[in-house]
Structures are given as structure tokens and as C-alpha cells.
Design an enzyme around this catalytic site. Structure first.
Site, mmCIF file in Angstrom:
data_model
loop_
_atom_site.group_PDB
_atom_site.id
_atom_site.type_symbol
_atom_site.label_atom_id
_atom_site.label_comp_id
_atom_site.label_asym_id
_atom_site.label_seq_id
_atom_site.Cartn_x
_atom_site.Cartn_y
_atom_site.Cartn_z
ATOM 1 N N CYS A 338 0.879 -1.173 0.171
ATOM 2 C CA CYS A 338 0.003 0.049 -0.092
ATOM 3 C C CYS A 338 0.821 1.227 -0.093
ATOM 4 O O CYS A 338 0.645 2.212 -0.933
ATOM 5 C CB CYS A 338 -0.919 -0.081 1.294
ATOM 6 S SG CYS A 338 -0.734 -1.083 2.421
ATOM 7 N N GLN A 385 1.304 -10.663 -3.247
ATOM 8 C CA GLN A 385 -0.219 -10.202 -2.943
ATOM 9 C C GLN A 385 -0.899 -9.633 -4.355
ATOM 10 O O GLN A 385 -0.159 -8.843 -4.785
ATOM 11 C CB GLN A 385 -0.041 -9.329 -1.762
ATOM 12 C CG GLN A 385 -0.317 -9.521 -0.722
ATOM 13 C CD GLN A 385 -0.549 -8.478 0.504
ATOM 14 O OE1 GLN A 385 -0.145 -7.497 0.371
ATOM 15 N NE2 GLN A 385 -1.308 -8.909 1.627
ATOM 16 N N ASP A 387 -2.462 -7.348 -4.826
ATOM 17 C CA ASP A 387 -3.170 -6.123 -4.274
ATOM 18 C C ASP A 387 -3.871 -4.967 -5.243
ATOM 19 O O ASP A 387 -3.720 -5.399 -6.575
ATOM 20 C CB ASP A 387 -2.121 -5.315 -3.675
ATOM 21 C CG ASP A 387 -2.105 -5.351 -2.204
ATOM 22 O OD1 ASP A 387 -3.127 -5.384 -1.601
ATOM 23 O OD2 ASP A 387 -0.940 -5.385 -1.594
ATOM 24 N N LYS A 468 -12.392 -4.462 8.039
ATOM 25 C CA LYS A 468 -12.265 -5.162 6.732
ATOM 26 C C LYS A 468 -13.208 -6.328 6.664
ATOM 27 O O LYS A 468 -13.928 -6.415 7.616
ATOM 28 C CB LYS A 468 -11.058 -5.932 6.839
ATOM 29 C CG LYS A 468 -10.426 -6.993 7.824
ATOM 30 C CD LYS A 468 -9.170 -7.573 7.708
ATOM 31 C CE LYS A 468 -9.032 -8.266 8.710
ATOM 32 N NZ LYS A 468 -7.803 -9.413 8.710
ATOM 33 N N HIS A 514 -8.228 -0.774 0.386
ATOM 34 C CA HIS A 514 -7.333 -1.953 0.073
ATOM 35 C C HIS A 514 -7.903 -3.307 -0.106
ATOM 36 O O HIS A 514 -8.792 -3.710 0.531
ATOM 37 C CB HIS A 514 -6.329 -2.052 1.210
ATOM 38 C CG HIS A 514 -5.663 -0.838 1.691
ATOM 39 N ND1 HIS A 514 -4.467 -0.632 1.738
ATOM 40 C CD2 HIS A 514 -6.399 0.147 2.433
ATOM 41 C CE1 HIS A 514 -4.488 0.610 2.577
ATOM 42 N NE2 HIS A 514 -5.435 1.205 3.151
#
Length: 640
Positions: A338, A385, A387, A468, A514
């Protein structure tokens, strides 16, 4: 019991019943239904788990839990752990007891013994447990003062129990449970008696440090499980054996996909066939993201300390990070993507007309894991990841969350994964105000409810910068794996001073999401390997077809078939070894290749192939063009 003093009991269906104050919870269960009394293991009184033998003195909401309830299972198995400890007390005089909790699908108990337990001991302990269960001993609860509890366990030489008591607050309530001649320090609750426990199996013994610290003594940990029916135990044991057969570490080596080497513990090596599988997954991921307006980026693996201090990782995640020095400056290997993605966003000023901006990254991250926690591809020290970070207007939050949920659903459907969803809220160690957290949590909740998705709430399990949504996939063995996540973040945009120019020409703060779908590409490949037992769908299979000539004189036509398939983009091998045809078919089957094409005189003359499918067996002969069309359709539709 005071018959004149009545209390009201509110049941889960909303019904209210009156009983004399002091009535035992078991007697309430009997009054409701004889079957409930037989099956109830524990009660939940105003949300607190309580022994069925306990009296109820005042009005309360009461629910009775059976083995069908998750908390009922935990009580059942924790009680079984006590029975195992009692059996060990009788069989191994002088044994010292540490802790014995219920865990997922079973229980364990840690023991300090002069001689290590052997696998032969497990059968002997099981037999003694069966005798204790047959004796139907009641689980009795007693309240103790701290001095009395220290005296009780001190005189018995149970040092670990003494240490646990000494670590409790001075005024902490202490309870002790006894069944027969076995007494244990325990908060409880437990099933009414040992006779409630039916089918028990001790699985294995392993070493475990006291309190999980390698500075402490190594104890002996016995793992086991228990069920109210033998058929349920048999089914579970079958799943364990099937899980061993599907172990991704074993299949990864056999199918030449990936490996973990001594030179890099926790750092996976991908072999050529594993790279084909990985590349197909990445290709699919890119195609799906391109359809939905994502742009792909890539950010550096090593970034400066100042960035990680600003992001909060230096303070909140440092123990999981790797560090290095460059030109006398402190740098860190990224544990998350991130901050790098944020720098890309900040590289230019954005207008409200551009939002939402969706940036996706297959980013390699490194996290320090203890060696004992490493497990094949499931728990590694470096992984990719999948992402994405979405920067949006506050008014776009709900639609963007729903868009990510839809993307998750579409991708998981391709692999045949059902799933359930959990919502995790503010943890104890968090950045940002309570108001921001409440706003973010409510936004996630609203999106889930708009989509009509059932979810479980995990209090205090959010990321340190935001709440989340987690997606837990269920594989063919019924195991669940947390993969996708959606984290809503009002904190990072503030910390990094992210802006966009609004309609009014002024700077405003965007909101950030995210999210991952696979979670970790390496772990997802491990999950897929076990889910499909290595028999990947044709579109993912490293080798989609193998051409097998019956004898050497058929090699020329076999090569012609191979060239035709390869020319159509099909991943194909030819087996021209001087081996018997049945041997070559068995080997192709063991390699989990979706299609085997046997060719001999008849096939060469008619320009056909004799098709064997991995699961269905012999499909008969068909023209080569028809087979190619069938397989290409299977690949393009990603059929599984």
C-alpha cells in the site's frame, strides 16, 4: 428451592416460560423437550456459557447448545481433553499438567513427563478414556480462593497450575472442575458427565514449549478429537487421510510444480510446470481486472524507513519486517504494497472527474515468520499479494465495495469455491479516531447488507488502519481458507495527505480501499493444489494433453498430432519412450494430465485420436479436429 419465587426464562424463539428460582438448567431443558435434555451439552445464559448443573436464580435469556453449535463442540472437546488428562494421571503417575484447550476439529493437552509419549501409548490412553466415559462421572465445579487453589495444586506438585494461578489477578475468581479422582484448574463450562462423550480418537503426539516460548521447557502435546457418533468420527478420519493424500507439499514435488529448499526456508521455488500454473492465474487475474477498469502498477521491494514510519508500519508491524542499510540510510523490505501504491497516486494531482482510480499490483512482499510457523506454500516468508488500491469520492464508497464483492464472487465461482464472509472491527492497536472507524465499519456493513450477504462479526480483528471484510473459501474437504479481503481506509489518506481537486476547485481528501482476491498467490496455488488434488482444470493444467504412440512406428503420426495441438495453443507433450502402452497411460494418469491421446494404426489411417480423459476414462476415437475444438472450448470457458 423457593417454589413461590418465580423467574422468567426467555428462549431463543422469543417464548417465555416461568420456573421456580434456583431450578437447574438441565431441568429446564428436560421441561422443554426430552430430546433437548439428551442432546444439550451446555447452556448460554445472557450470553455466557454455563454448566447445565448450575441453578438459575433470576430472569434470564437462555439457549441450550448441542454439538451442532460451534460453542457446543468446543465444550464437548474441552471436556474430552479433561478425560484424556485423567487417563494420563492414572497411567503415568507423576505426570504434570499444563493446559488442555479445544481447538478447531479437536483438542490437545500439554504434559510434562519423564519419558516422552509414544504412538503406542496413544492406544492405551484411548482405552482408559473409554473406561472413564463408561463410568459416566459427573463434571463438578467448585469455587476456590487463591490461597486454597495454590495449596491444592502445590501439594499435588502441579507446578504449571501454580504458575497459572500466580499470574492471575489477586482478586480473580478461581474455579476447579473434578471428575472422579481428577481435579483441574478450569474456567469451564463442561458437559454434564463423562458419559456424554462417545467416539474419541487420539491423533498424534508432538513437542510444544510451555506458553509457546522456546525459553521454556519442551512439553509433550497429545492431539485428539471426539464426536457424539462413530460415523462422524469415521468421516473426519477419512478427511484427514484424504488431506494427507492431497497435501500440496507432496503433490508439488510429485507434479514438479514448486518446492521449499533448505537454502531458503519459507522462500518458495517455482519449477517450470509451476510457473505455467502461476502464469495462467496471473493472466486470468489481469483479464478480469482490465474488464473492471483497473490499471496495473509495480512498486519497489525496498523503500526508505521514513516511508514506513509515516505509514505506521514501523511502529505497528516492525517485528514482521526485514531491514537493510543503503548509503548509510535505513531501508525496509516491504511487507505490504500500500505505501508504494500511495506514492504512485501522489505522483500527480487528480481531479474528482478521474475518481474512482483503481490501481492493481501483483506485488512481492516479505514478512518475517518464525520457523515453526512455516508450512509449505500456506505460510511463507515471501509471497505475491494480488493487491489493489481504489481511491474514490466519499459518495462512491458503497458502489466500489459492492464492485469488489462482485469481482470476488465472479473469480471464486470459476474455481468452484463456496465461501462465507466475516466483518472485522477496530483492533486494540489502531490508528485513527473512533468516529472514523465507526464510519468505515458502517460503510462495509451497509454494502454487505445491500448485497444481501450474511456475515459474521469479528470484534477487534481489523487491520490497524481500518475495518475489513474477509472472504473464507471452503474447499472440497470442507476446510476454510481466508483469502480475499476488503479494507476500508480513512486513515492512510490523512497520513499521506492524499488529495483530489473537487468541483469547487478546492483540495479534498479521497477515501481508500485496500483489497486482495487470491490473498497470496503462493498460498492460493497451495489451496488449489489441495482443492483439486493436483488434478487441475484443463485451463490451468501445466500439461493439457499427452500424445502416446502405441509403438515406435506410430511416432510420426503422434508428432503430427502434437504439432497440430501445439499450433492451436494447447500445452501438449509426446511420450515416445520404448515402454508398454499401459505403463505410459498409468504414468500420464499419475501426472494428473487431463487428456491422453493414444494413436496406433487405425488412428493414423483415419486421422483420429483415441481419447482418454483423466476422470472419465476412455472416451473413444474422434477426429483430431473435433478433439481440438472440444478441448479449446473447455479451456476458454474455464470449465472445472
Amino acid at each position: 428451592m423457593d417454589e413461590n419465587n418465580k423467574i422468567k426464562v426467555t428462549l431463543p424463539d422469543g417464548g417465555v416460560r416461568e420456573y421456580p428460582a434456583g431450578i437447574a438448567l438441565m431441568d429446564i431443558a428436560k421441561d422443554i423437550s426430552p430430546r433437548l435434555a439428551r442432546e444439550a451439552l451446555v447452556a448460554k445464559v445472557n450470553g455466557q456459557l454455563t454448566d447445565l448443573a448450575r441453578p438459575l436464580e433470576r430472569d434470564a435469556a437462555v439457549a441450550f447448545l448441542t454439538f451442532e453449535d460451534e460453542e457446543g463442540k468446543q465444550v464437548y472437546r474441552h471436556s474430552t481433553a479433561h478425560v484424556m488428562a485423567q487417563a494420563c494421571q492414572k497411567l503415568f503417575p507423576g505426570v504434570k499438567f499444563a493446559i488442555g484447550p479445544a481447538i478447531a476439529d479437536g483438542f490437545y493437552y500439554d504434559f510434562d513427563t519423564t519419558e516422552p509419549f509414544t504412538t503406542d501409548d496413544l492406544g492405551v490412553i484411548e482405552k482408559e478414556m473409554e473406561a472413564i466415559i463408561k463410568a459416566d462421572l459427573p463434571f463438578e465445579r467448585f469455587e476456590y480462593t487463591r490461597p486454597d487453589a495454590l495449596d491444592l495444586f502445590g501439594k499435588a506438585g502441579q507446578d504449571y497450575k501454580v504458575e497459572l494461578i500466580e499470574d492471575l489477578p489477586v482478586d480473580a475468581p478461581l474455579s476447579v472442575y473434578r471428575q472422579g479422582d481428577f481435579t483441574d484448574l478450569c474456567m469451564g463450562p463442561h458437559v454434564p458427565s463423562t458419559g456424554r462423550l462417545k467416539s474419541v480418537k487420539l491423533l498424534n503426539v508432538a513437542g510444544a514449549y510451555w506458553r509457546g516460548s522456546e525459553k521454556n521447557k519442551m512439553l509433550q502435546r497429545i492431539y485428539g478429537t471426539s464426536f457424539p457418533k462413530k460415523s462422524m468420527l469415521d468421516e473426519y478420519l477419512f478427511r484427514i487421510e484424504e488431506a494427507k493424500r492431497r497435501d500440496h507439499r507432496k503433490l508439488g514435488a510429485e507434479l514438479e510444480l514448486f518446492s521449499i529448499q533448505d537454502e531458503g526456508p519459507g522462500f518458495p521455488f517455482f519449477h517450470p510446470k509451476g510457473m505455467i500454473l502461476r502464469n495462467e492465474l496471473e493472466k486470468f487475474w489481469r483479464e478480469e481486472h482490465a474488464k473492471r477498469g483497473y490499471s496495473e502498477i509495480r512498486t519497489p521491494i525496498i523503500l526508505s524507513r521514513s516511508l514506513w514510519e509515516r505509514s505506521g508500519h514501523w511502529d505497528h508491524y516492525r517485528e514482521n519486517m526485514y531491514f537493510t542499510k543503503i548509503d548509510e540510510g535505513d531501508y525496509a523490505v516491504k511487507p505490504m504494497n500500500c505505501p508504494g501504491g500511495i506514492i504512485v497516486y501522489k505522483s500527480k494531482l487528480h481531479s474528482y472527474r478521474e475518481l474512482p482510480i483503481r490501481m492493481a499490483e501483483l506485488g512481492l512482499v516479505h514478512r518475517h515468520e518464525l520457523s515453526g510457523a512455516l508450512h509449505g506454500m500456506m505460510r511463507v516468508r515471501c509471497f505475491t499479494q494480488d493487491d489493489a488500491h481504489i481511491y474514490m469520492l466519499p459518495s462512491q464508497v458503497k458502489d466500489e465495495i459492492i464492485g469488489v464483492i462482485n469481482l470476488d464472487e465472479d473469480i471464486y465461482k470459476v474455481f468452484g469455491f463456496p465461501y462465507h464472509v466475516e466483518l472485522s472491527t477496530k483492533p486494540e492497536k489502531a490508528m485513527g479516531s473512533d468516529e472514523i472507524w465507526e464510519m468505515a465499519t458502517n460503510a462495509l456493513r451497509d454494502a454487505l447488507e445491500t448485497r444481501g450477504i450474511d456475515y459474521k462479526v469479528n470484534e477487534g480483528d481489523g487491520a490497524f488502519y481500518g475495518p475489513k471484510i474477509d472472504f473464507h473459501l471452503r474447499d472440497t474437504l470442507g476446510r476454510t481458507w481466508q483469502c480475499g479481503t476488503i479494507q476500508l481506509d480513512f486513515v492512510m489518506p490523512e497520513i499521506f495527505d492524499l488529495n483530489y481537486v473537487g468541483e469547487d476547485g478546492q483540495k479534498h481528501r479521497p477515501v481508500m480501499i485496500h483489497r486482495t482476491i487470491f490473498g497470496s498467490l503462493e498460498r492460493f496455488i497451495g489451496i488449489l493444489t489441495e482443492h483439486f488434488a493436483g488434478a487441475f482444470p484443463a485451463w490451468l493444467a501445466p500439461v493439457q494433453a499427452r500424445v502416446i504412440p502405441i509403438t515406435g512406428r506410430h511416432a510420426a503420426y503422434a508428432q503430427e498430432v502434437t504439432d497440430s495441438l501445439s499450433g492451436k495453443g494447447i500445452r501438449v507433450e509426446i511420450d515416445t519412450r520404448n515402454e508398454k502402452i499401459n505403463y505410459k497411460i498409468r504414468e500420464a494418469q499419475a501426472q494428473k494430465i487431463p487428456y491422453m491421446l493414444v494413436v496406433g494404426d487405425k488412428e493414423a489411417e483415419n486421422k483420429t485420436v483415441a481419447v482418454r480423459q483423466r476422470a472419465k476414462g476412455d472416451l473413444g476415437a474422434m477426429p483430431l479436429a473435433d478433439f481440438e475444438a472440444m478441448l479449446l472450448e473447455e479451456i476458454s470457458t474455464k470449465s472445472y
